[in-house]
Design a protein around this motif. Structure first.
Motif, PDB file in Angstrom:
ATOM      1  N   ASN A  54     -55.143 -87.938 -23.948  1.00 26.07           N
ATOM      2  CA  ASN A  54     -56.332 -88.521 -23.328  1.00 26.07           C
ATOM      3  C   ASN A  54     -56.187 -90.011 -23.047  1.00 26.07           C
ATOM      4  O   ASN A  54     -57.166 -90.753 -23.024  1.00 26.07           O
ATOM      5  CB  ASN A  54     -57.575 -88.250 -24.178  1.00 26.07           C
ATOM      6  CG  ASN A  54     -57.732 -86.777 -24.497  1.00 26.07           C
ATOM      7  OD1 ASN A  54     -57.406 -86.341 -25.597  1.00 26.07           O
ATOM      8  ND2 ASN A  54     -58.178 -85.990 -23.533  1.00 26.07           N
ATOM      9  N   THR A  80     -62.271 -81.556 -24.466  1.00 27.20           N
ATOM     10  CA  THR A  80     -63.459 -81.259 -23.663  1.00 27.20           C
ATOM     11  C   THR A  80     -63.820 -79.778 -23.664  1.00 27.20           C
ATOM     12  O   THR A  80     -64.871 -79.396 -23.136  1.00 27.20           O
ATOM     13  CB  THR A  80     -63.258 -81.714 -22.199  1.00 27.20           C
ATOM     14  OG1 THR A  80     -62.173 -80.983 -21.623  1.00 27.20           O
ATOM     15  CG2 THR A  80     -62.970 -83.211 -22.126  1.00 27.20           C
ATOM     16  N   ASN A  81     -62.962 -78.928 -24.237  1.00 23.03           N
ATOM     17  CA  ASN A  81     -63.205 -77.481 -24.198  1.00 23.03           C
ATOM     18  C   ASN A  81     -64.239 -77.039 -25.228  1.00 23.03           C
ATOM     19  O   ASN A  81     -64.433 -77.685 -26.251  1.00 23.03           O
ATOM     20  CB  ASN A  81     -61.901 -76.715 -24.411  1.00 23.03           C
ATOM     21  CG  ASN A  81     -60.920 -76.874 -23.272  1.00 23.03           C
ATOM     22  OD1 ASN A  81     -59.740 -77.133 -23.490  1.00 23.03           O
ATOM     23  ND2 ASN A  81     -61.400 -76.744 -22.037  1.00 23.03           N
ATOM     24  N   ASN A 108     -54.301 -78.495 -20.723  1.00 20.96           N
ATOM     25  CA  ASN A 108     -54.175 -79.780 -21.399  1.00 20.96           C
ATOM     26  C   ASN A 108     -52.754 -80.102 -21.845  1.00 20.96           C
ATOM     27  O   ASN A 108     -52.451 -81.263 -22.140  1.00 20.96           O
ATOM     28  CB  ASN A 108     -55.120 -79.818 -22.601  1.00 20.96           C
ATOM     29  CG  ASN A 108     -56.572 -79.921 -22.186  1.00 20.96           C
ATOM     30  OD1 ASN A 108     -57.098 -81.004 -21.956  1.00 20.96           O
ATOM     31  ND2 ASN A 108     -57.239 -78.780 -22.076  1.00 20.96           N
TER      32      ASN A 108
END
Length: 379
Positions: free
Chosen positions: A205, A360-361, A8
Motif C-alpha cells: 500500500n 480493502t477487502n 493485491n
C-alpha cells in the motif's frame, strides 16, 4: 455490484495516510537531499528518518544498510548482477530456484550468457525446495544463493531461516526476494542470516517505482547505476524523497496491523475454499493451505475451465483476479511456477487463477466472488 479487487499480489492501492504523507512532503520538502543548504538538510532529515523506520522493520544493524531503489526489479538486479561481477574471481557458480520472479530469473539468464553457471533448484508440488538439494549443490565456487521468501503466484513460503543457516556455513552470499512478503510476514535479517534482501513499496500500500535493497554491512560491490554519489555511492540518482516518505509510512501501517491482516486474509482464503465446496465446483488448491504459507495468496485450479475465459468473465462481472504474475500477464507463455510444480503438461497450468487479498477487502466481497464464480462455471 461495486468492483472487487482481488489482485493485491500484483499491486495494492495506496493507503490514504501514505498519499497524505507524500502530498505533504511534495508540498513542503522540495530540496535535493545531497545539497548542504537548508532545503537539502530538510530533505535529508526525511530521508534519514525514513531509512531508520525501514531498517528497524527488518532488524538491520545499521540504517545505512538500506539502499533506496526504484523497486524490486532494480533491487534484485543489483544484488545478483553486482555480486556476480564483484566476486567472479572467487567463483562463477550461483544457485537459485525454478519458481523465482522474472526479476531474478532474467538476471540469472544474463549471467549465464556471460559465462556464469546457474543451478535452478526444482520444487515439489507445494512449491518448496529441498534443503538437501541446496546442500548438495553448494560448492566452493558458489558465490551467491538467491531464494525468494514467498512465491507471488501460489503463495508458497520457503524455509528462509534454515536456508540462511546453510548458506552462512559456505562461501556464498545469501539474497532473498521479499517483494511478496515484506509487510505481510515478520522478517529478521540477523536471525535468518540474510546478506541481501529486496522489496517493493507498492506491494504494501505504498507508492510504485520505490523499494529498497538491504545490503549487510561488510558486503561491497559497485552501484549498478553510474552517476552521482547518492546512497553512499551505492545507487546513483537523486533520491525520490516524497516516495521514500510514503514508503516509510506504509511500513509503519503494515507493521502496526500485520498480525490482524494475516488473520483476516487466512479467513478470506478459507471462506473462498468453503464457498467453492458448498457450490460443488470442481477445483483444487495449487500448493498448500496452512498457516506456514503466504496468507494473502490463493491459487486455485478450476478443473476444465480455461484461465483466460474465467478471468474475462470475472472482469465483466466487476471482479479483478489474475492468472499468474502481473509482470507476465501479457505473455502467452504458461506459468513457469505451475509448470515447475506440476509439469508443463498439467492442465493446472492453463486452468488456474490467483486470488490475492488486501486491506480493502471484506467478507461480503468474498461471498460475491464465490457467487459469480459458481454462476460462470456452471454456465
Amino acid at each position: 455490484m461495486d468492483n472487487i479487487y482481488l489482485d493485491n499480489a500484483g499491486t495494492t492501492p495506496m493507503a490514504t495516510s501514505v498519499i497524505e504523507k507524500m502530498t505533504e512532503t511534495m508540498t513542503n520538502v522540495f530540496g535535493n537531499a545531497s545539497a548542504i543548504n537548508f532545503y537539502g538538510r530538510q530533505a535529508r532529515k526525511v530521508l534519514d528518518d525514513s531509512r531508520h523506520i525501514i531498517a528497524k522493520s527488518i532488524n538491520a544493524t545499521a540504517d545505512n544498510e538500506i539502499i533506496f531503489t526504484s523497486g524490486g526489479t532494480e533491487s534484485d538486479n543489483t544484488a545478483i548482477i553486482q555480486t556476480a561481477l564483484a566476486r567472479k574471481n572467487e567463483g562463477r557458480h550461483i544457485i537459485t530456484t525454478a519458481i523465482e520472479h522474472e526479476a531474478v530469473l532474467k538476471p540469472m539468464a544474463y549471467l549465464e550468457r556471460e559465462g556464469f553457471e546457474v543451478t535452478y533448484l526444482p520444487v515439489d508440488e507445494n512449491g518448496e525446495i529441498s534443503l538437501e538439494d541446496l546442500k548438495r549443490n553448494l560448492r566452493e565456487d558458489t558465490i551467491l544463493v538467491s531464494v525468494m521468501m514467498g512465491n507471488n503466484e501460489v503463495g508458497s513460503h520457503m524455509p528462509i531461516h534454515e536456508i540462511g543457516q546453510i548458506v552462512a556455513n559456505s562461501n556464498a552470499w545469501f539474497h532473498t526476494d521479499c517483494v511478496q512478503t515484506y509487510g505481510i510476514l515478520d522478517i529478521d535479517v540477523q536471525a535468518d542470516k540474510i546478506d541481501m534482501l529486496s522489496t517493493s513499496a507498492h506491494k504494501l500500500n505504498g507508492p510504485k517505482y520505490m523499494g529498497f535493497l538491504y545490503q549487510r554491512k561488510g558486503l561491497h560491490f559497485e552501484s549498478l547505476l553510474k552517476g552521482g554519489d547518492q546512497e553512499l555511492k551505492r545507487r546513483a540518482g537523486t533520491e525520490n524523497v516524497p516516495a521514500i516518505a510514503g514508503f516509510a509510512q506504509a511500513v509503519l501501517l503494515a507493521n502496526r496491523d500485520k498480525a490482524d491482516h494475516r488473520k483476516k486474509y487466512m479467513e478470506f482464503k478459507q471462506q473462498l475454499i468453503t464457498g467453492l465446496e458448498t457450490n460443488k465446483i470442481a477445483f483444487e488448491v495449487n500448493g498448500k493451505v496452512n498457516a506456514d504459507e503466504l496468507p494473502h495468496v490463493l491459487s486455485i485450479w478450476f478443473k476444465g475451465c480455461r484461465s483466460d475465459v474465467l478471468l474475462t468473465n470475472l472482469d465483466l462481472g466487476g471482479i479483478s483476479a489474475a492468472a499468474g504474475s502481473a509482470c507476465t500477464a501479457g505473455s502467452l507463455e504458461p506459468s513457469h511456477v505451475l509448470s515447475a510444480m506440476y509439469g508443463t503438461d498439467s492442465p493446472r497450468v492453463g486452468e488456474s487463477l490467483r486470488f490475492s487479498f488486501g486491506i480493502t477487502n471484506t467478507a461480503a466481497q468474498i461471498d460475491e466472488t464465490i457467487a459469480l464464480l459458481a454462476k460462470i462455471i456452471k454456465k
